[in-house]
Design a protein around this motif. Structure first.
Motif, PDB file in Angstrom:
ATOM      1  N   MET A   1     -73.579  53.872  72.588  1.00  0.00           N
ATOM      2  CA  MET A   1     -72.248  53.788  73.162  1.00  0.00           C
ATOM      3  C   MET A   1     -71.296  54.844  72.607  1.00  0.00           C
TER       4      MET A   1
ATOM      5  N   VAL B   1     -71.979  55.677  66.229  1.00  0.00           N
ATOM      6  CA  VAL B   1     -72.597  54.370  65.959  1.00  0.00           C
ATOM      7  C   VAL B   1     -73.873  54.268  66.770  1.00  0.00           C
ATOM      8  N   VAL B   2     -74.984  54.085  66.082  1.00  0.00           N
ATOM      9  CA  VAL B   2     -76.271  54.159  66.795  1.00  0.00           C
ATOM     10  C   VAL B   2     -76.776  52.822  67.287  1.00  0.00           C
ATOM     11  N   THR B   3     -76.042  51.748  66.998  1.00  0.00           N
ATOM     12  CA  THR B   3     -76.592  50.416  67.204  1.00  0.00           C
ATOM     13  C   THR B   3     -76.217  49.757  68.520  1.00  0.00           C
ATOM     14  N   ASP B   4     -75.284  50.326  69.266  1.00  0.00           N
ATOM     15  CA  ASP B   4     -74.819  49.676  70.495  1.00  0.00           C
ATOM     16  C   ASP B   4     -75.320  50.447  71.698  1.00  0.00           C
TER      17      ASP B   4
END
Lengths: 121, 111
Positions: free
Chosen positions: A100, A104-107
């Motif tokens: 996203m 930030v790679v997690t969303d």
């Protein structure tokens, strides 16, 4: 609008190889990291790989056994997943997903519709 | 076995509120505020509902909310509607060894 279209799935014999592609459009592809996630029919999500926006960093689960390799070609707006030594348990729907925010790679805000890989024994 | 633990099923009546839990450890959910929730309908790709524990992407109804306490994250659906019937998955940053962890999913049934 953002679109992710996976291709390259199909039926392959156990021990074989396959390369999946994900064509991206509708956003500045070279600015965003990308992931591959798979889902066995009727089961949950399994994260497979991440590649940074510039392709210079890849990350796999700790349990990964080196059979899968993620790569990207920013000139073609594509991300790839090379799979080798395939096993029947690799049979699944394979998704690519976009992160996203650039930091930030997690969303995962956009997912493709998936490409089905079937490994026959 | 998934790294994050979710109840396999949950159910509620229209109009009720319902909470789905997602339990991890002090090296993932407990340490980082990078928890996300996804909604998935049969035959469809997952859709991002909640990110960074509490944030909603534009277009997601405010009936969906997220929270975290210790090693457990939660998704609350207020004012349940029939259209909320789907599978819900949590995800979390897992640190440098396992970047992304997912829960096993919860099937939400609206009675």
């Amino acid at each position: 609008q953002v679109q992710l279209v996976e291709s390259g799935g199909g039926v392959v014999q156990s021990g074989g190889s396959l390369t999946l592609s994900c064509a991206a459009s509708g956003f500045r592809f070279s600015d965003y990291g990308m992931h591959w996630v798979r889902q066995v029919s009727g089961k949950g999500l399994e994260w497979l790989a991440f590649i940074r926006y510039d392709g210079r960093f890849q990350h796999y689960p700790e349990s990964a056994d080196g059979r899968f390799t993620i790569s990207r070609d920013n000139s073609k707006n594509k991300v790839y997943l090379q799979m080798s030594s395939l096993r029947p348990e690799d049979t699944a729907l394979y998704y690519c997903a976009k992160i996203m925010a650039t930091t930030v790679v997690t969303d995962f805000d956009y997912w493709g519709q998936g490409t089905l890989v079937t490994v026959s024994s | 076995q998934s790294a994050l633990t979710q109840p396999p099923s949950a159910s509620g009546s229209p109009g009720q509120s319902l909470t789905i839990s997602c339990t991890g450890s002090n090296t993932d959910i407990g340490e980082y505020d990078f928890v996300s929730w996804y909604q998935q309908f049969p035959g469809r790709a997952p859709k991002l509902l909640i990110y960074e524990v509490t944030k909603r992407p534009s277009g997601v109804p405010d009936r969906f909310s997220g929270s975290k306490s210790g090693n457990t994250a939660s998704l609350t659906v207020s004012g349940l509607q029939a259209e909320d019937e789907a599978h819900y998955y949590c995800g979390s940053y897992g640190g440098t060894k396992n970047l992304i962890l997912f829960g096993g999913g919860t099937k939400l049934t609206v009675l």
